[in-house]
Design a protein around this motif. Structure first.
Motif, PDB file in Angstrom:
ATOM      1  N   ALA A 143       0.827  -1.212   0.000  1.00  0.00           N
ATOM      2  CA  ALA A 143       0.000   0.000   0.000  1.00  0.00           C
ATOM      3  C   ALA A 143       0.858   1.257   0.000  1.00  0.00           C
ATOM      4  O   ALA A 143       0.431   2.309  -0.500  1.00  0.00           O
ATOM      5  CB  ALA A 143      -0.926  -0.001   1.204  1.00  0.00           C
ATOM      6  N   LYS A 144       2.054   1.145   0.552  1.00  0.00           N
ATOM      7  CA  LYS A 144       2.962   2.294   0.640  1.00  0.00           C
ATOM      8  C   LYS A 144       4.089   2.230  -0.386  1.00  0.00           C
ATOM      9  O   LYS A 144       4.967   3.098  -0.394  1.00  0.00           O
ATOM     10  CB  LYS A 144       3.562   2.381   2.046  1.00  0.00           C
ATOM     11  CG  LYS A 144       2.550   2.650   3.143  1.00  0.00           C
ATOM     12  CD  LYS A 144       3.225   2.754   4.499  1.00  0.00           C
ATOM     13  CE  LYS A 144       2.219   3.038   5.600  1.00  0.00           C
ATOM     14  NZ  LYS A 144       2.867   3.136   6.930  1.00  0.00           N
ATOM     15  N   ASN A 145       4.082   1.193  -1.232  1.00  0.00           N
ATOM     16  CA  ASN A 145       5.161   1.025  -2.222  1.00  0.00           C
ATOM     17  C   ASN A 145       6.535   1.085  -1.566  1.00  0.00           C
ATOM     18  O   ASN A 145       7.463   1.719  -2.080  1.00  0.00           O
ATOM     19  CB  ASN A 145       5.063   2.088  -3.328  1.00  0.00           C
ATOM     20  CG  ASN A 145       3.853   1.892  -4.220  1.00  0.00           C
ATOM     21  OD1 ASN A 145       3.324   0.793  -4.338  1.00  0.00           O
ATOM     22  ND2 ASN A 145       3.401   2.975  -4.842  1.00  0.00           N
ATOM     23  N   THR A 146       6.654   0.426  -0.439  1.00  0.00           N
ATOM     24  CA  THR A 146       7.872   0.514   0.364  1.00  0.00           C
ATOM     25  C   THR A 146       8.407  -0.880   0.675  1.00  0.00           C
ATOM     26  O   THR A 146       7.638  -1.793   0.972  1.00  0.00           O
ATOM     27  CB  THR A 146       7.607   1.280   1.668  1.00  0.00           C
ATOM     28  OG1 THR A 146       7.164   2.597   1.352  1.00  0.00           O
ATOM     29  CG2 THR A 146       8.861   1.361   2.517  1.00  0.00           C
ATOM     30  N   VAL A 147       9.726  -0.996   0.616  1.00  0.00           N
ATOM     31  CA  VAL A 147      10.405  -2.226   0.988  1.00  0.00           C
ATOM     32  C   VAL A 147      11.342  -1.926   2.148  1.00  0.00           C
ATOM     33  O   VAL A 147      11.912  -0.839   2.230  1.00  0.00           O
ATOM     34  CB  VAL A 147      11.173  -2.842  -0.213  1.00  0.00           C
ATOM     35  CG1 VAL A 147      12.269  -1.898  -0.710  1.00  0.00           C
ATOM     36  CG2 VAL A 147      11.730  -4.209   0.122  1.00  0.00           C
TER      37      VAL A 147
END
Length: 121
Positions: A73-77
Motif C-alpha cells: 500500500a505504501k510502495n515501500t520495501v
C-alpha cells in the motif's frame, strides 16, 4: 519514478539497523523488490528480494540475520538487519520492478541512490 532509501549509518558489530525504501511517482504496479549492496572494490551483489506476494530469497551470508519485507500500500520495501558484522559494511541499494502503464505488462528496473551501512567498533 523515484526510489528513496534511508536508514543507513554507523553501528557496532552485533547491532541492528532497519533500511527503508519508498517508491514514488507514476506507478501502476510493482512486482519484485530487493536490496543489493556494494562494498569498496567489490561488485554489487543481491542481498535479499521479495515478490509482490511476499516470497523472499536471501544470500547465504545474511540468512537468519536479515529480514526483507514490504508494504504494498505504501510502495515501500524494508530490510531489517540484525547481528551485523563488519563484512556487512557496504552501500545498500534498493531495486524495484515497476510498471508505469496500464496498457501492457512492461516492467522497468529502478534503483535508489544507496545508503551507507558501516559496521565497526
Amino acid at each position: 519514478v523515484q526510489l528513496q532509501a534511508s536508514g543507513g549509518g554507523l553501528v557496532q558489530p552485533g547491532g541492528s539497523l532497519r533500511l527503508s525504501c519508498a517508491a514514488s511517482g507514476s506507478i501502476v504496479d510493482i512486482s519484485d523488490m530487493g536490496w543489493y549492496r556494494q562494498a569498496p572494490g567489490k561488485q554489487r551483489e543481491l542481498v535479499a528480494s521479495i515478490t509482490r506476494g511476499g516470497f523472499t530469497e536471501y544470500r547465504n551470508s545474511v540468512k537468519g540475520r536479515f529480514t526483507i519485507s514490504r508494504d504494498n500500500a505504501k510502495n515501500t520495501v524494508y530490510l531489517q538487519m540484525n547481528s551485523l558484522k563488519p563484512e556487512d559494511t557496504a552501500v545498500y541499494y534498493c531495486n524495484a520492478q515497476i510498471r508505469q502503464s496500464s496498457f501492457g505488462l512492461i516492467y522497468t528496473a529502478y534503483w535508489g541512490r544507496g545508503t551507507l551501512v558501516t559496521v565497526s567498533s
